[in-house]
Design an enzyme around this catalytic site. Structure first.
Site, mmCIF file in Angstrom:
data_model
loop_
_atom_site.group_PDB
_atom_site.id
_atom_site.type_symbol
_atom_site.label_atom_id
_atom_site.label_comp_id
_atom_site.label_asym_id
_atom_site.label_seq_id
_atom_site.Cartn_x
_atom_site.Cartn_y
_atom_site.Cartn_z
ATOM 1 N N ARG A 195 0.836 -1.198 0.000
ATOM 2 C CA ARG A 195 0.000 0.000 0.000
ATOM 3 C C ARG A 195 0.877 1.258 0.000
ATOM 4 N NH1 ARG A 195 0.692 -1.600 5.114
ATOM 5 N NH2 ARG A 195 1.009 0.003 6.721
ATOM 6 N N GLY B 79 -9.952 -15.975 10.811
ATOM 7 C CA GLY B 79 -9.319 -17.025 11.601
ATOM 8 C C GLY B 79 -7.837 -16.781 11.740
ATOM 9 N N HIS B 80 -7.208 -17.546 12.608
ATOM 10 C CA HIS B 80 -5.760 -17.508 12.782
ATOM 11 C C HIS B 80 -5.246 -18.934 12.875
ATOM 12 C CE1 HIS B 80 -4.594 -13.333 12.917
ATOM 13 N NE2 HIS B 80 -5.571 -13.046 13.767
ATOM 14 N N ASP B 81 -3.945 -19.055 12.887
ATOM 15 C CA ASP B 81 -3.281 -20.362 12.940
ATOM 16 C C ASP B 81 -3.949 -21.306 13.940
ATOM 17 O OD1 ASP B 81 -0.165 -21.729 12.720
ATOM 18 O OD2 ASP B 81 -1.271 -22.106 14.549
ATOM 19 N N TYR C 68 -7.066 -22.803 12.526
ATOM 20 C CA TYR C 68 -6.876 -23.700 11.387
ATOM 21 C C TYR C 68 -6.350 -25.065 11.816
ATOM 22 C CZ TYR C 68 -7.029 -19.040 9.299
ATOM 23 O OH TYR C 68 -7.377 -17.758 8.979
ATOM 24 N N ASP D 149 0.428 -21.591 10.124
ATOM 25 C CA ASP D 149 0.962 -20.536 9.262
ATOM 26 C C ASP D 149 2.138 -20.989 8.414
ATOM 27 O OD1 ASP D 149 -0.855 -18.631 10.003
ATOM 28 O OD2 ASP D 149 0.481 -17.531 11.330
#
Length: 368
Positions: free
Chosen positions: A50, A136-138, A141, A166
């Site tokens: 960005r 979600g995060h690691d 998952y 991750d």
């Protein structure tokens, strides 16, 4: 087959992916880590970030890229990105499903411009399924794969940092997928989408334990099996100094050496593979290891076939003689960090510096 540039000498230092061009859409976690590996291996990786993003020379996962700042909400910028992708070999993005399509950069559009492009997609839940668009995060998952439930104490699962989701199930599977698709494209001239989902990869990492369960050698739960902390001969023990050591004396000959070096003459230790005996034997071993410091145990056990190692912090790891001898860690801008891995005999990988770039200059350099 993947080498695109003729070698100028018998040994090249540019890495095995020299000549390959990869466009990364800036993100966090597994995507940048995967692109770090690709850059370390010699790929020319350009990160689209960005406007106003600050490039850190000290970033470990951000090393080795050209960074271009763009406003992806600007249609003119999107047109430039499409022109850049027309000359790229691979793309890596880690947005939620549908984001790239809404930007006008979905697989159908991009592959129409560049049919050989490998389109790498990194997500937690995958591109489809009931949870595909959920955050979600690691930890989430790996929760639905069976992995988290198998790691920790008897009382509760313990998150193994974010290594399993991750980086193990995410970044490494993305790298393997992108490299495999590049091989296919080099043969067929056709690119494809690589859907790398952390839940898929973490489940795949559990293959061995599904196999062991089928064979009747694994029990669901924690601290009940020979690799999950249940066995006395495979675990971590505190020493007199408060530091820890690890042992993995699974094989009979290694277990015999453990007994010899630790003075385990008690006949109870004969029952190595009897799970019912493990809790009591573990308590006895706790007392044994508590009798000496970590340094003492290293002098006694390190380098033997006991399968022993001190449990080191990150800062301690950078100073261990084995790690130093192999140059496992390097220093860059005052920051100690892991060196590229794996190692290549003909085309060594290398840590490369990040740099700012203009999209026009990159397109000119990449023009086929």
């Amino acid at each position: 087959m993947l080498d695109k540039s003729a070698p100028s000498a018998s040994v090249r230092t540019s890495g095995p992916l020299s000549g390959f061009r990869i466009v990364e859409f800036a993100g966090i976690g597994p995507g940048p880590f995967a692109c770090m590996m690709l850059a370390d291996m010699g790929a020319d990786v350009v990160t689209l970030d960005r406007v106003g993003a600050k490039k850190s020379m000290k970033s470990v996962a951000g090393r080795g890229r050209k960074v271009i700042e763009l406003d992806l909400k600007d249609k003119a910028a999107i047109a430039e990105v499409l022109d850049l992708l027309a000359s790229a070999d691979a793309l890596v993005e880690g947005f939620r499903p549908g984001v790239m399509e809404r930007l006008g950069l979905g697989p159908d559009v991009v592959l129409a411009r560049n049919p050989k492009l490998v389109y790498g997609r990194m997500t937690g839940w995958g591109q489809e399924g009931p949870l595909a668009n959920a955050a979600g995060h690691d930890i989430n998952y790996i929760s639905i794969t069976g992995a988290l439930a198998a790691i920790g104490t008897k009382e509760a699962p313990v998150p193994p940092l974010n290594l399993v989701g991750d980086f193990g199930g995410g970044a490494l599977y993305l790298v393997v997928g992108v490299l495999a698709a590049l091989l296919e494209a080099s043969k067929s001239g056709k690119g494809q989408v690589v859907d790398a989902a952390m839940c898929d990869g973490a489940a795949s990492l559990m293959s061995f334990f599904f196999d062991m369960t089928t064979l009747g050698r694994w029990t669901e739960g924690r601290n009940q099996n020979f690799l999950d902390g249940g066995a006395h001969f495979y675990g971590v023990y505190e020493c007199a100094c408060g530091h820890f050591v690890s042992i993995g004396s699974i094989e009979p000959q290694f277990y015999a050496l453990l007994r010899q070096h630790a003075g385990l003459t008690d006949a109870d230790f004969d029952a190595q593979m009897n799970p019912k005996a493990w809790p009591a034997l573990k308590e006895k071993l706790k007392s044994v290891f508590k009798s000496k410091t970590r340094e003492d145990w290293c002098k006694i056990m390190e380098g033997t076939d006991i399968c022993f190692a001190p449990v080191l912090t990150m800062s301690e790891a950078t100073q261990h003689p084995h790690m130093v001898a192999r140059n496992v860690f390097v220093e860059r801008h005052g920051v100690k960090q892991p060196a590229p891995a794996p190692r290549f005999s003909l085309t060594p990988s290398a840590v490369r510096e990040p740099e700012g770039a203009e999209i026009g200059a990159v397109m000119k350099a990449w023009k086929r």
